[in-house]
Design an enzyme around this catalytic site. Structure first.
Site, PDB file in Angstrom:
ATOM      1  N   ASP A 162       0.853  -1.183   0.000  1.00 45.37           N
ATOM      2  CA  ASP A 162       0.000   0.000   0.000  1.00 45.37           C
ATOM      3  C   ASP A 162       0.892   1.235   0.000  1.00 45.37           C
ATOM      4  O   ASP A 162       1.655   1.444   0.936  1.00 45.37           O
ATOM      5  CB  ASP A 162      -0.853  -0.049   1.273  1.00 45.37           C
ATOM      6  CG  ASP A 162      -2.047   0.875   1.195  1.00 45.37           C
ATOM      7  OD1 ASP A 162      -3.047   0.575   1.842  1.00 45.37           O
ATOM      8  OD2 ASP A 162      -1.956   1.904   0.500  1.00 45.37           O
ATOM      9  N   ASP A 175      -2.821   2.536  -6.165  1.00 46.56           N
ATOM     10  CA  ASP A 175      -1.807   2.582  -5.104  1.00 46.56           C
ATOM     11  C   ASP A 175      -1.730   1.310  -4.264  1.00 46.56           C
ATOM     12  O   ASP A 175      -1.196   1.341  -3.161  1.00 46.56           O
ATOM     13  CB  ASP A 175      -2.060   3.802  -4.203  1.00 46.56           C
ATOM     14  CG  ASP A 175      -3.376   3.710  -3.457  1.00 46.56           C
ATOM     15  OD1 ASP A 175      -4.207   2.866  -3.820  1.00 46.56           O
ATOM     16  OD2 ASP A 175      -3.576   4.492  -2.513  1.00 46.56           O
ATOM     17  N   GLU A 176      -2.256   0.221  -4.769  1.00 46.25           N
ATOM     18  CA  GLU A 176      -2.250  -1.020  -3.998  1.00 46.25           C
ATOM     19  C   GLU A 176      -2.029  -2.241  -4.873  1.00 46.25           C
ATOM     20  O   GLU A 176      -2.553  -2.306  -5.978  1.00 46.25           O
ATOM     21  CB  GLU A 176      -3.636  -1.240  -3.362  1.00 46.25           C
ATOM     22  CG  GLU A 176      -3.876  -0.500  -2.088  1.00 46.25           C
ATOM     23  CD  GLU A 176      -5.255  -0.826  -1.576  1.00 46.25           C
ATOM     24  OE1 GLU A 176      -5.635  -2.001  -1.577  1.00 46.25           O
ATOM     25  OE2 GLU A 176      -5.961   0.125  -1.200  1.00 46.25           O
TER      26      GLU A 176
END
Length: 359
Positions: free
Chosen positions: A8, A110-111
């Site tokens: 993350d 973003d992950e």
DNA sequence: GCGGAGATGGACC
DNA sequence: CTAACGGGTCCATCTCCGC
């Protein structure tokens, strides 16, 4: 059970902006999506850690965030979101993850979930995760928080445990302990509505949820959701990584002013349709369902859709259908006033047939 | 029963 | 005026309909 990683990127949008403009380094940053209406009409897309201290968070109206910034007497930078830029940074970082991992599932910009090549122990997985964090920091100047656990659910929650720049390893034997004391809404996929309904059962914590029988959960929440809640309470999550196929593509925008005049919305809808068709064309996909989306002035989202027997690629067909659906909606809802409109394509045919330009 | 279509709601980023 | 409010995706549920 081989360890799964959840990576993350910390305060990703804010970090991208700070990287681009070092003057922001020590400043609190708020990334906004502006609607184009008033100067502060819009919502907060992401808040950097500095801004979160003042209670500013994603989803909040920009005007409220401004009020909070003012009250705090803090000089907070309000920036418009630059999704293309974040996407580029994301692609480079995902590239690093792919080099370090055996298999990667990108979950959002973003992950990502990742699975490591031939790791023999959780200790080894921890070292690999450290290395990945270091590479991201060295090569892109961003920090990431990583969770390592036997499944995706626990890995995701583990990456959340220690932020920013954290690393949390939960071995199979530690899952129960990891979940102990958590409230149900901390389980990934359990939001405010579900938490509220569970509270009516007298269930607030994960431990309490674990005591409820599967049958009762199914009775109250339906088959899939009930079973899923039961599994989540036990820390039992998916272990298979797979890139999810895109199944819909939509564009949505806020109108210059609220209206229920079709003529005022038509040019906007036509443009949105053009964007969607362009994206489909780039991918070589055809659509078989068209949906018109409407957000009314009371922020209620309404939809009207129509499916075709065979997949289409025509822009005109898409535009005409969307406008007809919108017209139907207005006729059926004489009191509805429209704030935002959107269009969606789904039911894709991604098969072989490419556009003529490919030949 | 079972499927697809259509509308809605919840959740997440 | 009795609050303010983006854009995008996925998943599940319910209803209706034809079979």
């Amino acid at each position: 059970m081989p360890p799964i990683l959840h990576i993350d990127l910390d305060a990703f949008f804010a970090s991208c902006e700070k990287k681009r403009n070092p003057e922001l380094e020590d400043q609190a940053v708020v990334i906004c999506m502006y609607s184009g209406r008033g100067k502060d009409s819009g919502a907060v897309s992401a808040a950097g850690y500095g801004a979160r201290e003042y209670g500013i968070h994603a989803g909040m109206p920009v005007s409220e965030a401004r009020n909070r910034a003012e009250q705090a007497g803090e000089d907070i930078a309000f920036l418009a979101a630059d999704k293309d830029f974040y996407g580029e940074v994301s692609r480079r970082i995902m590239g690093i993850v792919e080099e370090e991992a055996a298999e990667v599932e990108k979950a959002s910009v973003d992950e990502a979930y990742a699975d490591l090549p031939a790791v023999g122990s959780y200790q080894e997985a921890r070292e690999r995760a450290e290395r990945l964090k270091q590479r991201i920091k060295a090569e892109e100047g961003l920090t990431a928080s990583i969770g390592v656990a036997p499944n995706k659910l626990v890995a995701k929650m583990a990456s959340d445990r220690d932020k920013p720049d954290g690393l949390t390893v939960v071995e199979p034997g530690e899952v129960e302990e990891f979940l102990t004391g958590m409230e149900v809404d901390e389980l990934h996929g359990v939001g405010p509505k579900t938490a509220e309904r569970l509270e009516e059962f007298g269930v607030r914590t994960v431990e309490e949820l674990r005591e409820v029988s599967r049958a009762r959960l199914v009775e109250a929440f339906g088959e899939k959701r009930g079973v899923s809640l039961h599994r989540k309470a036990a820390g039992n999550g998916e272990t298979k990584l797979e890139e999810q196929e895109q199944e819909q593509l939509s564009r949505l925008t806020t109108l210059g002013e609220n209206t229920r005049e079709l003529e005022e919305m038509a040019p906007v809808v036509e443009q949105l349709a053009e964007d969607v068709i362009q994206s489909l064309e780039d991918r070589g996909w055809r659509y078989s369902t068209v949906t018109a989306l409407v957000i009314t002035t009371d922020m209620d989202m309404r939809t009207r859709s129509r499916s075709f027997k065979t997949a289409e690629r025509s822009l005109e067909r898409f535009q005409d259908t969307a406008l007809e659906l919108l017209e139907d909606f207005l006729q059926e809802n004489p009191d509805a006033v429209v704030r935002r409109v959107g269009v969606r394509a789904s039911g894709f045919d991604k098969g072989g047939q490419r556009s003529l330009s490919d030949f």
